[in-house]
Design a protein around this motif. Structure first.
Motif, PDB file in Angstrom:
ATOM      1  N   VAL A  27       0.859  -1.181   0.000  1.00  0.00           N
ATOM      2  CA  VAL A  27       0.000   0.000   0.000  1.00  0.00           C
ATOM      3  C   VAL A  27       0.895   1.231   0.000  1.00  0.00           C
ATOM      4  O   VAL A  27       1.747   1.377   0.871  1.00  0.00           O
ATOM      5  CB  VAL A  27      -0.880   0.000   1.275  1.00  0.00           C
ATOM      6  N   PHE A  28       0.690   2.089  -1.013  1.00  0.00           N
ATOM      7  CA  PHE A  28       1.507   3.310  -1.115  1.00  0.00           C
ATOM      8  C   PHE A  28       0.601   4.525  -1.054  1.00  0.00           C
ATOM      9  O   PHE A  28      -0.006   4.887  -2.053  1.00  0.00           O
ATOM     10  CB  PHE A  28       2.301   3.311  -2.434  1.00  0.00           C
ATOM     11  N   ARG A  29       0.512   5.110   0.092  1.00  0.00           N
ATOM     12  CA  ARG A  29      -0.316   6.314   0.175  1.00  0.00           C
ATOM     13  C   ARG A  29       0.330   7.394   1.036  1.00  0.00           C
ATOM     14  O   ARG A  29      -0.321   8.291   1.524  1.00  0.00           O
ATOM     15  CB  ARG A  29      -1.715   5.985   0.668  1.00  0.00           C
ATOM     16  N   GLY A  30       1.644   7.300   1.206  1.00  0.00           N
ATOM     17  CA  GLY A  30       2.358   8.320   1.970  1.00  0.00           C
ATOM     18  C   GLY A  30       3.308   9.074   1.057  1.00  0.00           C
ATOM     19  O   GLY A  30       2.927   9.508  -0.040  1.00  0.00           O
ATOM     20  N   ASN A  31       4.559   9.174   1.464  1.00  0.00           N
ATOM     21  CA  ASN A  31       5.552   9.955   0.716  1.00  0.00           C
ATOM     22  C   ASN A  31       6.342   9.121  -0.294  1.00  0.00           C
ATOM     23  O   ASN A  31       7.429   9.536  -0.713  1.00  0.00           O
ATOM     24  CB  ASN A  31       6.537  10.585   1.718  1.00  0.00           C
ATOM     25  N   GLU A  32       5.801   7.966  -0.677  1.00  0.00           N
ATOM     26  CA  GLU A  32       6.574   7.070  -1.544  1.00  0.00           C
ATOM     27  C   GLU A  32       7.022   7.740  -2.844  1.00  0.00           C
ATOM     28  O   GLU A  32       8.207   7.749  -3.178  1.00  0.00           O
ATOM     29  CB  GLU A  32       5.775   5.792  -1.862  1.00  0.00           C
ATOM     30  N   LEU A  33       6.036   8.300  -3.579  1.00  0.00           N
ATOM     31  CA  LEU A  33       6.388   8.915  -4.876  1.00  0.00           C
ATOM     32  C   LEU A  33       7.345  10.089  -4.687  1.00  0.00           C
ATOM     33  O   LEU A  33       8.306  10.236  -5.452  1.00  0.00           O
ATOM     34  CB  LEU A  33       5.116   9.424  -5.551  1.00  0.00           C
ATOM     35  N   LYS A  34       7.076  10.868  -3.658  1.00  0.00           N
ATOM     36  CA  LYS A  34       7.907  12.056  -3.390  1.00  0.00           C
ATOM     37  C   LYS A  34       9.368  11.651  -3.161  1.00  0.00           C
ATOM     38  O   LYS A  34      10.284  12.195  -3.784  1.00  0.00           O
ATOM     39  CB  LYS A  34       7.337  12.764  -2.152  1.00  0.00           C
ATOM     40  N   TYR A  35       9.571  10.678  -2.277  1.00  0.00           N
ATOM     41  CA  TYR A  35      10.951  10.304  -1.945  1.00  0.00           C
ATOM     42  C   TYR A  35      11.644   9.597  -3.120  1.00  0.00           C
ATOM     43  O   TYR A  35      12.828   9.823  -3.374  1.00  0.00           O
ATOM     44  CB  TYR A  35      10.998   9.407  -0.706  1.00  0.00           C
ATOM     45  N   VAL A  36      10.890   8.747  -3.827  1.00  0.00           N
ATOM     46  CA  VAL A  36      11.501   8.055  -4.978  1.00  0.00           C
ATOM     47  C   VAL A  36      11.871   9.095  -6.043  1.00  0.00           C
ATOM     48  O   VAL A  36      12.967   9.031  -6.621  1.00  0.00           O
ATOM     49  CB  VAL A  36      10.562   6.955  -5.526  1.00  0.00           C
ATOM     50  N   SER A  37      10.989  10.065  -6.271  1.00  0.00           N
ATOM     51  CA  SER A  37      11.301  11.113  -7.257  1.00  0.00           C
ATOM     52  C   SER A  37      12.533  11.898  -6.808  1.00  0.00           C
ATOM     53  O   SER A  37      13.412  12.228  -7.613  1.00  0.00           O
ATOM     54  CB  SER A  37      10.152  12.113  -7.406  1.00  0.00           C
ATOM     55  N   PRO A 264      19.945  -0.383  -2.796  1.00  0.00           N
ATOM     56  CA  PRO A 264      20.036   0.854  -3.585  1.00  0.00           C
ATOM     57  C   PRO A 264      19.244   1.992  -2.925  1.00  0.00           C
ATOM     58  O   PRO A 264      18.218   1.758  -2.289  1.00  0.00           O
ATOM     59  CB  PRO A 264      19.413   0.471  -4.934  1.00  0.00           C
ATOM     60  N   ASN A 265      19.732   3.194  -3.141  1.00  0.00           N
ATOM     61  CA  ASN A 265      19.086   4.373  -2.547  1.00  0.00           C
ATOM     62  C   ASN A 265      17.639   4.512  -3.010  1.00  0.00           C
ATOM     63  O   ASN A 265      16.772   4.974  -2.269  1.00  0.00           O
ATOM     64  CB  ASN A 265      19.897   5.625  -2.931  1.00  0.00           C
ATOM     65  N   LEU A 266      17.372   4.100  -4.256  1.00  0.00           N
ATOM     66  CA  LEU A 266      16.010   4.162  -4.812  1.00  0.00           C
ATOM     67  C   LEU A 266      15.048   3.324  -3.953  1.00  0.00           C
ATOM     68  O   LEU A 266      13.937   3.746  -3.636  1.00  0.00           O
ATOM     69  CB  LEU A 266      16.054   3.622  -6.250  1.00  0.00           C
ATOM     70  N   ASN A 267      15.499   2.134  -3.587  1.00  0.00           N
ATOM     71  CA  ASN A 267      14.665   1.268  -2.749  1.00  0.00           C
ATOM     72  C   ASN A 267      14.533   1.829  -1.340  1.00  0.00           C
ATOM     73  O   ASN A 267      13.475   1.734  -0.714  1.00  0.00           O
ATOM     74  CB  ASN A 267      15.253  -0.148  -2.679  1.00  0.00           C
ATOM     75  N   ALA A 268      15.626   2.415  -0.866  1.00  0.00           N
ATOM     76  CA  ALA A 268      15.594   2.984   0.484  1.00  0.00           C
ATOM     77  C   ALA A 268      14.623   4.163   0.547  1.00  0.00           C
ATOM     78  O   ALA A 268      13.967   4.388   1.569  1.00  0.00           O
ATOM     79  CB  ALA A 268      16.988   3.411   0.906  1.00  0.00           C
ATOM     80  N   ALA A 269      14.506   4.907  -0.561  1.00  0.00           N
ATOM     81  CA  ALA A 269      13.557   6.030  -0.610  1.00  0.00           C
ATOM     82  C   ALA A 269      12.135   5.503  -0.398  1.00  0.00           C
ATOM     83  O   ALA A 269      11.347   6.050   0.380  1.00  0.00           O
ATOM     84  CB  ALA A 269      13.674   6.753  -1.951  1.00  0.00           C
ATOM     85  N   LEU A 270      11.825   4.423  -1.097  1.00  0.00           N
ATOM     86  CA  LEU A 270      10.495   3.811  -0.954  1.00  0.00           C
ATOM     87  C   LEU A 270      10.302   3.324   0.488  1.00  0.00           C
ATOM     88  O   LEU A 270       9.250   3.530   1.104  1.00  0.00           O
ATOM     89  CB  LEU A 270      10.385   2.637  -1.936  1.00  0.00           C
ATOM     90  N   LEU A 271      11.340   2.712   1.021  1.00  0.00           N
ATOM     91  CA  LEU A 271      11.230   2.135   2.364  1.00  0.00           C
ATOM     92  C   LEU A 271      11.048   3.211   3.434  1.00  0.00           C
ATOM     93  O   LEU A 271      10.259   3.026   4.373  1.00  0.00           O
ATOM     94  CB  LEU A 271      12.471   1.280   2.678  1.00  0.00           C
TER      95      LEU A 271
END
Ligand code: PLP
Length: 382
Positions: A27-37, A264-271
């Protein structure tokens, strides 16, 4: 069991009248897109970056450990955990037969041998009394070490796994580990957010590993984190999972065989975004569990839950216990054909071809549970 009624109830409880219901979906409804971007815009999508540092700090803080080390997946974190606990070629690790295959595989990666012991019925995890009985029958002390009399191999570690987030009886397990002087490593892949008597899963042995695979309570896409209260050990984990490179402004000097296991940092952003909402997701999962509990108790079906006095549960995967193997299989068929995803608990490790010759005990409880447990949809809505 009335399958049609069960399917209807699962659909109603999940608020999904006709579509496919997965076992668990992220479930992605927080800052996921923001941090990954942000990670993409910074160009730091790979081996280093601020999100890796931040998730490591977050987990160390939440678990009261000195250091957390982010890796590509939970399997890698467990592999390194066993390596740092001192498991070597031709040694043995005592673990449970009822587990996901990664637990056993990581022992094999080190060319060591799993010994598969029974689980407790209430925790679904490695039974301290099974471990104690094994030591009583097969343990032979030689100096500071303990050898398995029947194989002549040194017993290097005990590896309990907290099935579905149900905590193993850790006080008793730690007592056995201390009595025999064997390090304890926790496979806490399924137990991020869980506690045993107030102590975070993964932090009671010498080292522990979480998974943040897509099917877990929170996810980094793929990822794992190692935790340890032993700062030196955790620092070494970071070093060897980042190729064991000696710090130098430009030279490539590596002073031991390292691994490229870093997250990877990309995955850590999502996490990081997922960590921010983890408590909320657990609360919503608890509500789902309570709705299931109300229904299943009414119709006399056993919905499993961990011992309340010891476990703070993350409600990861919910499960019911059927009457027998035939009933289990009939339920699996009916639900999956109706678009309601259910799964049996794992086959015992000792039934898999690569582990069929490993030593086991009677596995009475493991076989009982293998024949009966079915996981039901356990995710919250996006
Ligand atoms: C008990 C157990 N150990 C280890 C792992 C490995 O984690 P990963 O899938 O992140 O490699 C998992 C699950 O995914 C697991 O359930």
């Amino acid at each position: 069991m009335d399958h049609k009624a069960t399917i209807r109830a699962i659909r109603e409880i999940n608020g999904v009248p006709s579509d496919f219901i997965p076992l668990h979906a992220p479930v992605f409804r927080g800052n996921e897109l923001k941090y990954v971007s942000e990670s993409i815009q910074s160009t730091f999508v790979s081996s280093v970056g601020k999100f890796v540092d931040e998730v490591e700090k977050w987990v160390a803080r939440e678990t009261h450990t000195s250091k957390a080390v982010a890796m590509v997946n939970g399997t890698a974190a467990l592999h390194i955990s066993l390596l740092l606990a001192g498991v070597q070629r031709d040694e043995e690790v005592l673990t449970q037969a009822l587990t996901f295959v990664a637990t056993a595989n990581t022992i094999h990666y080190l060319h060591a041998h799993p010994v598969f012991l029974d689980v407790d019925r209430d925790t679904l995890g490695l039974s301290p009394s099974a471990v104690e009985s094994f030591f009583e029958e097969f343990g032979e002390r030689r100096g500071a070490d303990v050898y398995n009399k029947s194989t002549g191999r040194r017993i290097a570690a005990i590896l309990p796994m907290h099935t579905f987030g149900f905590m193993v009886h850790m006080d008793e397990m730690l007592r056995v580990s201390e009595k025999w002087g064997i390090p304890l490593v926790e496979d806490a892949a399924e137990a991020y957010g869980c506690e045993y008597k107030g102590k975070p899963a993964g932090t009671m042995g010498v080292v522990g590993a979480y998974s943040f695979n897509g099917n877990k309570v929170i996810t980094s896409g793929g990822g794992g984190i190692l935790v340890s209260k032993n700062e030196e050990m955790a620092t070494h984990a970071k070093y060897i999972t980042t190729t064991a490179k000696v710090p130098h402004p430009w030279e490539y000097v590596h002073d031991e065989t390292g691994f490229n296991y870093r997250m990877p940092n990309l995955n850590a952003a999502l996490l990081l975004a997922q960590m921010e909402v983890c408590d909320d997701l657990i609360k919503e999962k608890q509500l789902l569990f309570e709705r299931y509990a109300e229904y299943f108790s009414k119709v006399g079906i056993q919905l499993l839950s961990p011992p309340e006095t010891t476990t703070r549960w993350n409600y990861w995967l919910m499960a019911i216990q059927t009457e027998n193997r035939a009933e289990r299989d009939a339920l699996l068929k009916a639900t999956n054909e109706a678009g309601v995803m259910t799964r049996p608990i794992w086959k015992l490790m000792s039934e898999l071809p690569m582990y069929k010759d490993c030593q086991t005990d009677s596995l009475t409880n493991s076989v009982f549970l293998e024949d009966r447990i079915v996981n039901i949809p356990s995710g919250v809505k996006g």
